[in-house]
Every structure is written in structure tokens, then in C-alpha cells.
Design a protein around this motif. Structure first.
Motif, PDB file in Angstrom:
ATOM      1  N   LYS A  22      21.989 -70.850 -86.924  1.00 16.60           N
ATOM      2  CA  LYS A  22      20.715 -69.106 -87.298  1.00 16.60           C
ATOM      3  C   LYS A  22      19.616 -69.078 -87.388  1.00 16.60           C
ATOM      4  N   LYS A  23      18.832 -69.198 -86.349  1.00 15.59           N
ATOM      5  CA  LYS A  23      17.925 -68.664 -85.119  1.00 15.59           C
ATOM      6  C   LYS A  23      18.265 -68.060 -83.736  1.00 15.59           C
ATOM      7  N   ALA A  24      19.947 -67.491 -83.971  1.00 16.95           N
ATOM      8  CA  ALA A  24      19.994 -66.858 -82.889  1.00 16.95           C
ATOM      9  C   ALA A  24      19.002 -65.391 -82.524  1.00 16.95           C
ATOM     10  N   PHE A  25      18.740 -65.164 -81.052  1.00 12.71           N
ATOM     11  CA  PHE A  25      18.181 -64.484 -80.439  1.00 12.71           C
ATOM     12  C   PHE A  25      18.981 -63.807 -80.390  1.00 12.71           C
ATOM     13  N   VAL A  26      18.782 -62.112 -80.811  1.00 14.45           N
ATOM     14  CA  VAL A  26      20.318 -60.571 -80.685  1.00 14.45           C
ATOM     15  C   VAL A  26      20.107 -60.726 -79.323  1.00 14.45           C
ATOM     16  N   SER A  27      21.047 -60.707 -78.490  1.00 16.25           N
ATOM     17  CA  SER A  27      21.374 -60.211 -77.002  1.00 16.25           C
ATOM     18  C   SER A  27      20.987 -58.426 -76.920  1.00 16.25           C
ATOM     19  N   THR A 356       2.092 -64.619 -75.451  1.00 17.00           N
ATOM     20  CA  THR A 356       2.832 -63.300 -75.487  1.00 17.00           C
ATOM     21  C   THR A 356       2.344 -63.409 -76.974  1.00 17.00           C
ATOM     22  N   PHE A 357       1.823 -61.708 -77.301  1.00 17.12           N
ATOM     23  CA  PHE A 357       1.543 -61.931 -78.832  1.00 17.12           C
ATOM     24  C   PHE A 357       2.330 -60.347 -79.624  1.00 17.12           C
ATOM     25  N   ASN A 358       2.421 -59.145 -78.253  1.00 18.39           N
ATOM     26  CA  ASN A 358       2.847 -58.162 -78.762  1.00 18.39           C
ATOM     27  C   ASN A 358       4.099 -58.111 -78.821  1.00 18.39           C
ATOM     28  N   GLY A 359       4.584 -57.210 -80.242  1.00 16.88           N
ATOM     29  CA  GLY A 359       5.994 -57.095 -80.920  1.00 16.88           C
ATOM     30  C   GLY A 359       6.359 -58.480 -81.254  1.00 16.88           C
ATOM     31  N   SER A 360       7.953 -58.625 -81.912  1.00 18.85           N
ATOM     32  CA  SER A 360       8.528 -59.882 -82.492  1.00 18.85           C
ATOM     33  C   SER A 360       8.970 -59.833 -81.419  1.00 18.85           C
ATOM     34  N   TYR A 361       9.555 -59.950 -80.671  1.00 21.54           N
ATOM     35  CA  TYR A 361      10.832 -60.171 -79.385  1.00 21.54           C
ATOM     36  C   TYR A 361      10.353 -60.654 -78.335  1.00 21.54           C
ATOM     37  N   ASN A 362      10.121 -61.397 -77.717  1.00 18.69           N
ATOM     38  CA  ASN A 362       9.750 -61.689 -76.271  1.00 18.69           C
ATOM     39  C   ASN A 362      10.478 -62.708 -75.605  1.00 18.69           C
ATOM     40  N   VAL A 363      10.759 -63.108 -74.459  1.00 21.51           N
ATOM     41  CA  VAL A 363      11.701 -64.124 -73.916  1.00 21.51           C
ATOM     42  C   VAL A 363      11.996 -64.261 -72.418  1.00 21.51           C
ATOM     43  N   ILE A 377      11.647 -60.684 -71.067  1.00 21.13           N
ATOM     44  CA  ILE A 377      11.795 -59.714 -72.133  1.00 21.13           C
ATOM     45  C   ILE A 377      11.900 -59.647 -72.977  1.00 21.13           C
ATOM     46  N   SER A 378      11.600 -58.320 -73.771  1.00 21.34           N
ATOM     47  CA  SER A 378      10.609 -57.666 -74.724  1.00 21.34           C
ATOM     48  C   SER A 378      10.849 -56.956 -74.852  1.00 21.34           C
ATOM     49  N   ARG A 379      11.626 -56.990 -76.482  1.00 18.09           N
ATOM     50  CA  ARG A 379      12.099 -55.873 -77.135  1.00 18.09           C
ATOM     51  C   ARG A 379      11.796 -54.941 -78.057  1.00 18.09           C
ATOM     52  N   ASP A 380      11.831 -53.536 -78.061  1.00 14.67           N
ATOM     53  CA  ASP A 380      10.903 -52.109 -78.742  1.00 14.67           C
ATOM     54  C   ASP A 380      11.914 -51.117 -79.178  1.00 14.67           C
ATOM     55  N   GLY A 381      12.621 -51.862 -80.231  1.00 18.80           N
ATOM     56  CA  GLY A 381      13.389 -50.886 -80.890  1.00 18.80           C
ATOM     57  C   GLY A 381      14.402 -51.384 -80.756  1.00 18.80           C
ATOM     58  N   GLY A 382      15.167 -50.916 -80.274  1.00 19.47           N
ATOM     59  CA  GLY A 382      16.706 -52.040 -79.365  1.00 19.47           C
ATOM     60  C   GLY A 382      17.141 -51.852 -78.246  1.00 19.47           C
ATOM     61  N   ARG A 383      15.535 -51.362 -77.639  1.00 20.96           N
ATOM     62  CA  ARG A 383      15.253 -52.082 -75.897  1.00 20.96           C
ATOM     63  C   ARG A 383      14.707 -53.049 -75.787  1.00 20.96           C
ATOM     64  N   PHE A 384      15.860 -53.354 -74.699  1.00 23.66           N
ATOM     65  CA  PHE A 384      14.784 -54.921 -73.555  1.00 23.66           C
ATOM     66  C   PHE A 384      14.394 -54.382 -72.430  1.00 23.66           C
ATOM     67  N   SER A 385      13.057 -54.558 -71.902  1.00 21.39           N
ATOM     68  CA  SER A 385      12.657 -54.123 -70.888  1.00 21.39           C
ATOM     69  C   SER A 385      12.078 -55.720 -70.894  1.00 21.39           C
ATOM     70  N   THR A 402      14.783 -48.639 -68.335  1.00 18.82           N
ATOM     71  CA  THR A 402      16.414 -49.481 -68.795  1.00 18.82           C
ATOM     72  C   THR A 402      16.307 -50.229 -70.065  1.00 18.82           C
ATOM     73  N   ALA A 403      17.210 -50.340 -70.910  1.00 23.36           N
ATOM     74  CA  ALA A 403      17.620 -50.800 -71.656  1.00 23.36           C
ATOM     75  C   ALA A 403      17.983 -51.870 -72.421  1.00 23.36           C
ATOM     76  N   ARG A 404      18.836 -52.361 -71.278  1.00 24.41           N
ATOM     77  CA  ARG A 404      19.722 -54.029 -71.843  1.00 24.41           C
ATOM     78  C   ARG A 404      19.198 -54.808 -70.304  1.00 24.41           C
ATOM     79  N   ASP A 405      17.983 -55.193 -70.371  1.00 21.70           N
ATOM     80  CA  ASP A 405      17.719 -56.381 -69.313  1.00 21.70           C
ATOM     81  C   ASP A 405      17.899 -57.210 -69.534  1.00 21.70           C
ATOM     82  N   GLU A 406      17.627 -58.148 -68.417  1.00 21.67           N
ATOM     83  CA  GLU A 406      17.181 -60.025 -68.632  1.00 21.67           C
ATOM     84  C   GLU A 406      17.339 -60.200 -67.417  1.00 21.67           C
TER      85      GLU A 406
END
Length: 456
Positions: A22-27, A356-363, A377-385, A402-406
Motif C-alpha cells: 500500500k505504501k509503495a514508493f514510485v520508481s 529532508t523537508f523540501n518536496g514530498s519524495y526524498n529517498v 534522490i528527490s522527485r520534482d514533478g516527474g524528475r528523479f534527481s 537527468t530525470a531517472r537517477d538512483e
């Protein structure tokens, strides 16, 4: 990302909304790029599926660099006629160029000195050189080589360093990296990291390979092969072992393997998933993520697989642990606040505080060797940087375009971050300087590479 991944059910990939976690993080990777099913509690994703070639090494593309680069002239080391003349200056020069802090001066049409007494500094000043490297290679009995080289300050007309090596013919590449390290240290005051190693995962057909290579992607060797997924490699602090997660038992199991003799042992094969291993700085224990008690939680375990203790508790997802350099603090990813963010707590357990406090997705946290910076790795819109945060001030900056970093991982000298990304339809490795100005991309035609980590 990539240190603790999940997809839905063995043998198939489901759309993200159908994932039973249920709590999956988006790739950061699109569904069309998903491959090889992995069963983890955190991410509904998989690795890229393009076939791998059997070529031996990667090509390097360097983009950008520091505003004020140090100009270095590297005269090819002289060898007597008929003697071997390995490309020492070419490799060392490529190392320096890849750092983005140096500019290589064209040495064509100029004198080719071997000893400092032969140097006409006016010639090299005219070429715009700040420093000059000269040397020679001499054959020794038993097929060995003696390498002597000098580093000279062109502006001050002084000798900065002189070194001599006696090596076997098979050690010339490692020696070239050592030469680059010495030049880098003398001219910047910071230790070089060119003699270090990286590890990464590639896949050829249905076969996964865990590889260890020089920091420039050259001289790779396969540590292990499997028909099932291999993820989350991490070098031990002394560089003699590597820990990773393998699915060869049809479930995620953590192995520790010797890089000297290849011997390996299971250290975590509990019920459920066993994932995201991270060494303590002393190499005696590891933090691991287990679902043996239901939720995805962080545990400590001895390097021999004994002494299991639990650190975090709750129904939330806690994963991707990594230790501070002094071993006193544990950073990790958690959704305990409603969205995936990075937290820290004492390595012995206790209250967790959000970092981390900037944005809703930081991993995917990584801590610099001096403990000053957090890369993630932070997500901004559809970019993972790849993003860098100064821990003392909380200031952040995005390092990559780049947009699909990990999978960010710091160089041992703390001057660059290694990561994986996607270029076109191909998974590649990249490095970026801490100011974000220098990018180097390591790629091989027809090859996808993922899960990188920088070794000591």
C-alpha cells in the motif's frame, strides 16, 4: 534508488496502482523499462531489461568542469627503444580530466624532457601550463618495470614531487591511477580517488552479474553471476568484502562475499524479505531491512549472521539505512510522516528525527566521508534527481540534469557522487561533482548498468 526495491509478485510486473504494497514508493523508471521481478517492501519497480554485451570496459564522456581549471602538461613517459611503453600518462590524464578540475595542455611540438634539469620553463609557460609532469619507464630484470616521474610547478620553476615505482607489467594501470592521485593531491590539497573501485550490477540475457571495476569503469571483473536478480552491493570498510542481495533462492537473501577468494556466506535469510544491507564503519556489523515481523523495519546483525537486534518499530516502512562516518548516527528512508523522507536516529536506536523537508519524495540517503553532506534522490514533478544537502545548514541543491537517477554514492575523498541513470533507453553510470558543474558518464554500447556503489 535501487538499494531496496520491490515489484509485485514473482514472474510478473503489475501496474503501480495494483501493487499489493500500500505504501509503495514510485520508481523513476517508466513501466516500459521495468524488468526482473524483485519482492521488496518499498519500491514497485525493477531493473532495465536491455541485453548486456561482453565488452570489457566502459567509455567515458566528461561534461563541464570548474571555472578555473589547473592547466597540466603531461609529457609521455620516455622508454628506451624496444622497451614497453604503457599509456601511463594517457590514463592519468584521463583521470584528472574526469575530475573537472584540470585542463590538459597539448604537449605536441615542444621539448620532451625526462629529468627536471632538462626543462625549459619558458616553453611551458608559453603553452599556458601551471604544472608539468615528466618521467621515464625502464625495463628491469624479471620483466619488471621501473617508473620515475616528477611533478613541477611551472610558474615557480620548482619541483613539487618525485616518485619511483617498480612494478610488474600487469600493474601499470593501477600505477597510472596512483600517479593521478598524487598529482591531484599535490595540486589541490585533497586526496585523489582514482585508485579506488566501484561495484555495479549488469544483466546479459537472463543472467545478472555483480562487477567490480576501477573507478573509471575500466578493468572490470565479475564477482558473481546468477539467473536471478542481484541488487544493493556495498563494499566493506576495508574493501576486502562486498555485501549484496540475491534472489537465487527465489526470495531476497543477503550475502557477504570475499573479494579475495570468492568465498561467500548468507547472513540474513529470514522469513519475508532481507534487504538494504549497510556496513558499520568498523565492519563488524550491518544494518539490514527485514519483514520477518510483518512491517519493513531496520535491524542490526553481526557480519557472521548472528546477534540480530531490532532498531525500528511500527507499521510504517523504514528502509535504506546508512551510517554516519563516526558510526554514531543512522540515516534511513521512512514514510512515517506520510511520504517518503529521510530521517536520522542514534545507531543504538531511539527517537528518529526528520532530515529532508523540501518536496514530498526524498529517498536513498548517502553520507559524505566527512559527514558534512547528505546526497539523496528527490522527485520534482516527474524528475528523479541527485540532490545534495548540507546537513548543518539544511541548504540543498540539485546536482544532475537527468530525470531517472538512483543509487547515489560518495567518492572516498568526498568530491563527487556516483549514481545510476537512464540515457535514451540505456541504463548508465554517472559521476557529478559537489558543485554540480562536472558530469562524467560511464557507458558501454548495448549495456545497462545499475546499482552502483563507490568503494574505499
Amino acid at each position: 534508488m535501487g538499494r531496496n526495491e520491490a515489484v509485485c509478485g514473482p514472474g510478473r510486473v503489475q501496474p503501480m496502482l495494483d501493487c499489493p504494497i500500500k505504501k509503495a514508493f514510485v520508481s523513476p523508471m517508466s513501466v516500459s523499462m521495468l524488468r526482473a521481478v524483485l519482492l521488496f517492501p518499498l519500491f514497485c519497480l525493477a531493473l532495465l531489461s536491455a541485453p548486456f554485451s561482453a565488452r570489457a570496459a566502459m567509455e567515458i564522456q566528461v561534461i563541464g568542469g570548474a571555472a578555473n581549471k589547473i592547466a597540466v602538461a603531461m609529457v609521455p613517459f620516455q622508454a628506451a627503444p624496444g622497451q614497453p611503453s604503457p599509456a601511463l600518462t594517457q590514463i592519468a590524464g584521463d583521470d584528472l580530466n574526469r575530475s573537472g578540475q584540470f585542463r590538459l595542455v597539448d604537449v605536441g611540438g615542444a621539448q620532451q624532457p625526462v629529468m627536471p634539469a632538462q626543462v625549459d620553463y619558458g616553453v611551458w609557460r608559453g603553452k599556458g601550463a601551471d604544472a608539468l609532469v615528466i618521467g621515464q619507464v625502464t625495463a628491469q630484470p624479471g620483466g619488471r618495470l621501473e617508473i620515475r616521474f616528477y611533478l613541477l610547478d611551472v610558474l615557480k620553476q620548482t619541483q613539487l614531487a618525485a616518485y619511483s615505482y617498480t612494478i610488474t607489467a600487469g600493474q601499470w594501470r593501477a600505477t597510472a591511477h596512483q600517479i593521478a592521485d598524487l598529482i591531484y593531491a599535490k595540486l589541490t590539497g585533497i586526496p585523489g580517488a582514482f585508485s579506488t573501485r566501484i561495484a555495479y550490477v549488469q544483466k546479459q540475457g537472463r543472467r545478472y552479474e555483480l562487477r567490480v571495476a576501477d573507478a573509471d569503469g575500466q578493468n572490470p571483473r565479475t564477482v558473481m553471476r546468477s539467473n536471478e536478480s542481484v541488487i544493493s552491493p556495498m563494499f566493506s570498510p576495508d574493501g576486502n568484502q562486498i555485501v549484496y542481495v540475491s534472489f537465487e533462492d527465489r526470495k531476497p537473501v543477503i550475502y557477504v562475499q570475499s573479494l579475495k577468494d570468492g568465498h561467500r556466506r548468507k547472513i540474513a535469510a529470514f522469513k519475508g524479505s532481507n534487504s538494504a544491507p549497510a556496513w558499520t564503519p568498523d565492519g563488524r556489523r550491518l544494518a539490514v531491512v527485514l519483514t520477518r515481523d510483518g512491517a519493513s523495519q531496520i535491524y542490526m546483525i553481526n557480519a557472521d549472521g548472528g546477534g540480530l537486534t531490532r532498531l525500528t518499530r511500527g507499521s510504517n516502512i523504514d528502509t535504506e539505512p546508512v551510517f554516519s562516518p563516526d558510526g554514531q548516527t543512522l540515516y534511513f528512508t521512512s514514510d512515517r510522516g506520510g511520504s517518503p523522507q529521510i530521517y536520522r536516529m542514534a545507531a543504538s536506536g531511539g527517537e528518529a528525527k526528520r532530515v529532508t523537508f523540501n518536496g514530498s519524495y526524498n529517498v536513498s540517503p548517502a553520507i559524505s566521508p566527512d559527514g558534512r553532506y547528505l546526497a539523496y534522490i528527490s522527485r520534482d514533478g516527474g524528475r528523479f534527481s541527485v540532490t545534495l544537502q548540507e546537513l548543518a545548514s539544511g541548504q540543498t541543491r540539485v546536482l544532475t540534469d537527468t530525470a531517472r537517477d538512483e543509487s547515489p554514492s560518495f567518492a572516498p575523498n568526498g568530491q563527487a557522487v556516483l549514481y545510476a541513470t537512464v540515457q535514451g533507453a540505456q541504463g548508465i553510470l554517472g559521476t557529478v561533482s559537489l558543485d554540480g558543474k562536472t558530469h562524467a558518464r560511464l557507458s558501454e554500447s548495448g549495456v545497462d548498468a545499475r546499482e552502483p556503489v563507490w568503494g574505499p
